[in-house]
Design a protein around this motif. Structure first.
Motif, PDB file in Angstrom:
ATOM      1  N   GLY A   1       0.809  -1.207   0.000  1.00 37.41           N
ATOM      2  CA  GLY A   1       0.000   0.000   0.000  1.00 37.41           C
ATOM      3  C   GLY A   1       0.848   1.265   0.000  1.00 37.41           C
ATOM      4  O   GLY A   1       0.508   2.254  -0.667  1.00 37.41           O
ATOM      5  N   TYR A   2       1.940   1.244   0.750  1.00 34.50           N
ATOM      6  CA  TYR A   2       2.850   2.391   0.765  1.00 34.50           C
ATOM      7  C   TYR A   2       3.428   2.634  -0.623  1.00 34.50           C
ATOM      8  O   TYR A   2       3.482   3.770  -1.103  1.00 34.50           O
ATOM      9  CB  TYR A   2       3.959   2.140   1.782  1.00 34.50           C
ATOM     10  CG  TYR A   2       5.229   2.924   1.556  1.00 34.50           C
ATOM     11  CD1 TYR A   2       5.232   4.319   1.494  1.00 34.50           C
ATOM     12  CD2 TYR A   2       6.451   2.262   1.430  1.00 34.50           C
ATOM     13  CE1 TYR A   2       6.413   5.032   1.300  1.00 34.50           C
ATOM     14  CE2 TYR A   2       7.634   2.964   1.240  1.00 34.50           C
ATOM     15  CZ  TYR A   2       7.607   4.346   1.175  1.00 34.50           C
ATOM     16  OH  TYR A   2       8.778   5.047   0.980  1.00 34.50           O
ATOM     17  N   GLY A   3       3.852   1.576  -1.299  1.00 30.33           N
ATOM     18  CA  GLY A   3       4.397   1.723  -2.645  1.00 30.33           C
ATOM     19  C   GLY A   3       3.378   2.313  -3.602  1.00 30.33           C
ATOM     20  O   GLY A   3       3.699   3.192  -4.417  1.00 30.33           O
TER      21      GLY A   3
ATOM     22  N   PHE B   1       5.491  -4.074  -5.896  1.00 31.31           N
ATOM     23  CA  PHE B   1       4.193  -4.477  -6.450  1.00 31.31           C
ATOM     24  C   PHE B   1       3.180  -3.335  -6.323  1.00 31.31           C
ATOM     25  O   PHE B   1       2.328  -3.153  -7.198  1.00 31.31           O
ATOM     26  CB  PHE B   1       3.682  -5.737  -5.764  1.00 31.31           C
ATOM     27  CG  PHE B   1       4.291  -7.001  -6.307  1.00 31.31           C
ATOM     28  CD1 PHE B   1       4.002  -7.444  -7.591  1.00 31.31           C
ATOM     29  CD2 PHE B   1       5.168  -7.752  -5.543  1.00 31.31           C
ATOM     30  CE1 PHE B   1       4.565  -8.604  -8.102  1.00 31.31           C
ATOM     31  CE2 PHE B   1       5.744  -8.904  -6.053  1.00 31.31           C
ATOM     32  CZ  PHE B   1       5.446  -9.332  -7.325  1.00 31.31           C
ATOM     33  N   GLY B   2       3.277  -2.558  -5.240  1.00 29.62           N
ATOM     34  CA  GLY B   2       2.405  -1.399  -5.105  1.00 29.62           C
ATOM     35  C   GLY B   2       2.744  -0.310  -6.108  1.00 29.62           C
ATOM     36  O   GLY B   2       1.852   0.335  -6.665  1.00 29.62           O
ATOM     37  N   VAL B   3       4.043  -0.095  -6.351  1.00 31.11           N
ATOM     38  CA  VAL B   3       4.459   0.886  -7.356  1.00 31.11           C
ATOM     39  C   VAL B   3       3.940   0.459  -8.730  1.00 31.11           C
ATOM     40  O   VAL B   3       3.420   1.279  -9.499  1.00 31.11           O
ATOM     41  CB  VAL B   3       5.992   1.034  -7.364  1.00 31.11           C
ATOM     42  CG1 VAL B   3       6.438   1.957  -8.506  1.00 31.11           C
ATOM     43  CG2 VAL B   3       6.487   1.583  -6.022  1.00 31.11           C
ATOM     44  N   ARG B   4       4.073  -0.827  -9.041  1.00 33.43           N
ATOM     45  CA  ARG B   4       3.573  -1.315 -10.333  1.00 33.43           C
ATOM     46  C   ARG B   4       2.065  -1.096 -10.455  1.00 33.43           C
ATOM     47  O   ARG B   4       1.573  -0.695 -11.523  1.00 33.43           O
ATOM     48  CB  ARG B   4       3.887  -2.799 -10.502  1.00 33.43           C
ATOM     49  CG  ARG B   4       3.466  -3.335 -11.878  1.00 33.43           C
ATOM     50  CD  ARG B   4       3.792  -4.795 -12.062  1.00 33.43           C
ATOM     51  NE  ARG B   4       2.909  -5.673 -11.300  1.00 33.43           N
ATOM     52  CZ  ARG B   4       2.853  -7.001 -11.464  1.00 33.43           C
ATOM     53  NH1 ARG B   4       3.637  -7.589 -12.345  1.00 33.43           N
ATOM     54  NH2 ARG B   4       2.043  -7.727 -10.733  1.00 33.43           N
ATOM     55  N   ARG B   5       1.324  -1.302  -9.378  1.00 33.64           N
ATOM     56  CA  ARG B   5      -0.128  -1.097  -9.421  1.00 33.64           C
ATOM     57  C   ARG B   5      -0.458   0.357  -9.739  1.00 33.64           C
ATOM     58  O   ARG B   5      -1.381   0.647 -10.510  1.00 33.64           O
ATOM     59  CB  ARG B   5      -0.743  -1.520  -8.081  1.00 33.64           C
ATOM     60  CG  ARG B   5      -2.243  -1.333  -8.004  1.00 33.64           C
ATOM     61  CD  ARG B   5      -2.855  -2.187  -6.910  1.00 33.64           C
ATOM     62  NE  ARG B   5      -2.441  -1.823  -5.579  1.00 33.64           N
ATOM     63  CZ  ARG B   5      -3.139  -1.049  -4.748  1.00 33.64           C
ATOM     64  NH1 ARG B   5      -4.298  -0.534  -5.148  1.00 33.64           N
ATOM     65  NH2 ARG B   5      -2.699  -0.785  -3.532  1.00 33.64           N
TER      66      ARG B   5
END
Length: 355
Positions: A226-228, A254-258
């Motif tokens: 979530g942070y990413g 994975f959050g950055v990719r989302r």
């Protein structure tokens, strides 16, 4: 089966078998392998109580875990580390004791472990840049190894660490070589020593490439998915957004990719990502081709080796501290590519601004 029976089965003395199982260097390698294989085949396990009486040890290793909502290592990475350490303990006939304590009770927990002789040593997790547990453990005389380092520690101590500074310097330089000029850092909590070193390396990599850091493109927090996502979404909404990210954890990546895909951008084409990858047992970075370009270092292997260093320290109390610095493996994945050229909209916007 006990030690005497195993020795009789092999036609060796009990002393030789014991030394072979405990990795003493004077035992020939062929003999050691023969003994280990026989012990495995015959399901031999050392009598921990007898060994404890003979050696004066508890045959247990401690891990003190604080219940902090911001504790970086209370996540799946810790589970892989402990699994690796547990393999080493098992081979050496040691048990593992996990002590879960509130944040304010850490010092009391360590002092209690030492005074009651519940464990023969401990592994210190997630050290801060100014880590109070190092002088505490030296004071109370409890053998320890630090997984990581503490930049402000002055006295020598045993540690095992990854070259975080070098890794993130390489990551920033690699992206700059691909033509990226707006490179973001999504880091862990920077009071933690590993994260502080990663920031230093990132800044050094930018400087090596003649790039100035932008505070708007650097953030630190607990390394969650979530942070990413939140950090990348905010940065991608800037008037001059980043075209590349250096990320401190594959979970955060994975959050950055989302966020990248949610903005309608293509990973590796419009936006590039390099992440640190702890090579987790259950969360692989792709199969044949890595999803992310990554700096990989197995946290499970680090657990095995840190446990070995601790057992060596316990066996040789007067020996100098053991320190090991591991280099991360650089893997090229699908998440990086050349910096994108300006879109027609950006070109038109710049032309209007120049008029």
């Amino acid at each position: 089966m006990n030690l005497k029976q195993l020795a009789q089965e092999l036609g060796l003395s009990q002393t030789t078998v014991s030394r072979a199982l405990n990795g003493y260097p004077e035992v020939a390698e062929a003999t050691r392998l023969r003994v280990v294989e026989a012990a495995r085949r015959l399901h031999y396990r050392p009598n921990t109580r007898a060994r404890s009486l003979a050696t004066g040890r508890t045959m247990a290793i401690g891990h003190v875990i604080p219940l902090s909502t911001k504790h970086e290592m209370l996540n799946p990475i810790f589970a892989d580390f402990v699994a690796g350490a547990g393999e080493t303990y098992h081979r050496a006939g040691y048990d593992m004791i996990l002590s879960i304590v509130s944040d304010g009770d850490e010092e009391r927990a360590y002092r209690e472990l030492a005074s009651t002789r519940m464990v023969d040593g401990v592994i210190v997790h997630a050290p801060k840049t100014d880590e109070p547990r190092i002088p505490l453990l030296a004071e109370i005389g409890l053998p320890f190894v630090v997984h990581g380092r503490s930049s402000k520690a002055t006295a020598p101590y045993s540690w095992l660490d990854v070259n975080n500074r070098r890794s993130f310097q390489r990551a920033a330089g690699f992206l700059a070589d691909l033509g990226h000029r707006r490179i973001a850092l999504v880091n862990g909590i920077e009071t933690m020593d590993f994260a502080a070193r990663r920031r230093e390396g990132f800044l050094r990599g930018l400087a090596d490439s003649g790039l100035a850091p932008d505070p708007a493109l650097m953030t630190s927090d607990e390394m969650t998915e979530g942070y990413g996502y939140r950090a990348a979404r905010r940065m991608l909404a800037l008037p001059d957004p980043p075209t590349a990210f250096v990320v401190a954890s594959i979970i955060t990546a994975f959050g950055v990719r989302r966020a990248v895909e949610g903005a309608g951008l293509r990973l590796g084409r419009d936006v590039s990502i390099i992440t640190h990858d702890d090579d987790l047992s259950y969360l692989r970075n792709g199969e044949d081709i890595p999803i992310f370009t990554a700096l990989r270092s197995s946290v499970r292997e680090a657990g095995r080796r840190a446990a070995e260093i601790l057992l060596e320290t316990i066996d040789n109390p007067g020996h100098a501290p053991i320190t090991e610095l591991l280099e991360a493996e650089f893997l090229i994945g699908e998440s990086t590519g050349p910096a994108p050229g300006p879109t027609p909209a950006l070109v038109a916007q710049k032309q209007m601004a120049d008029r």
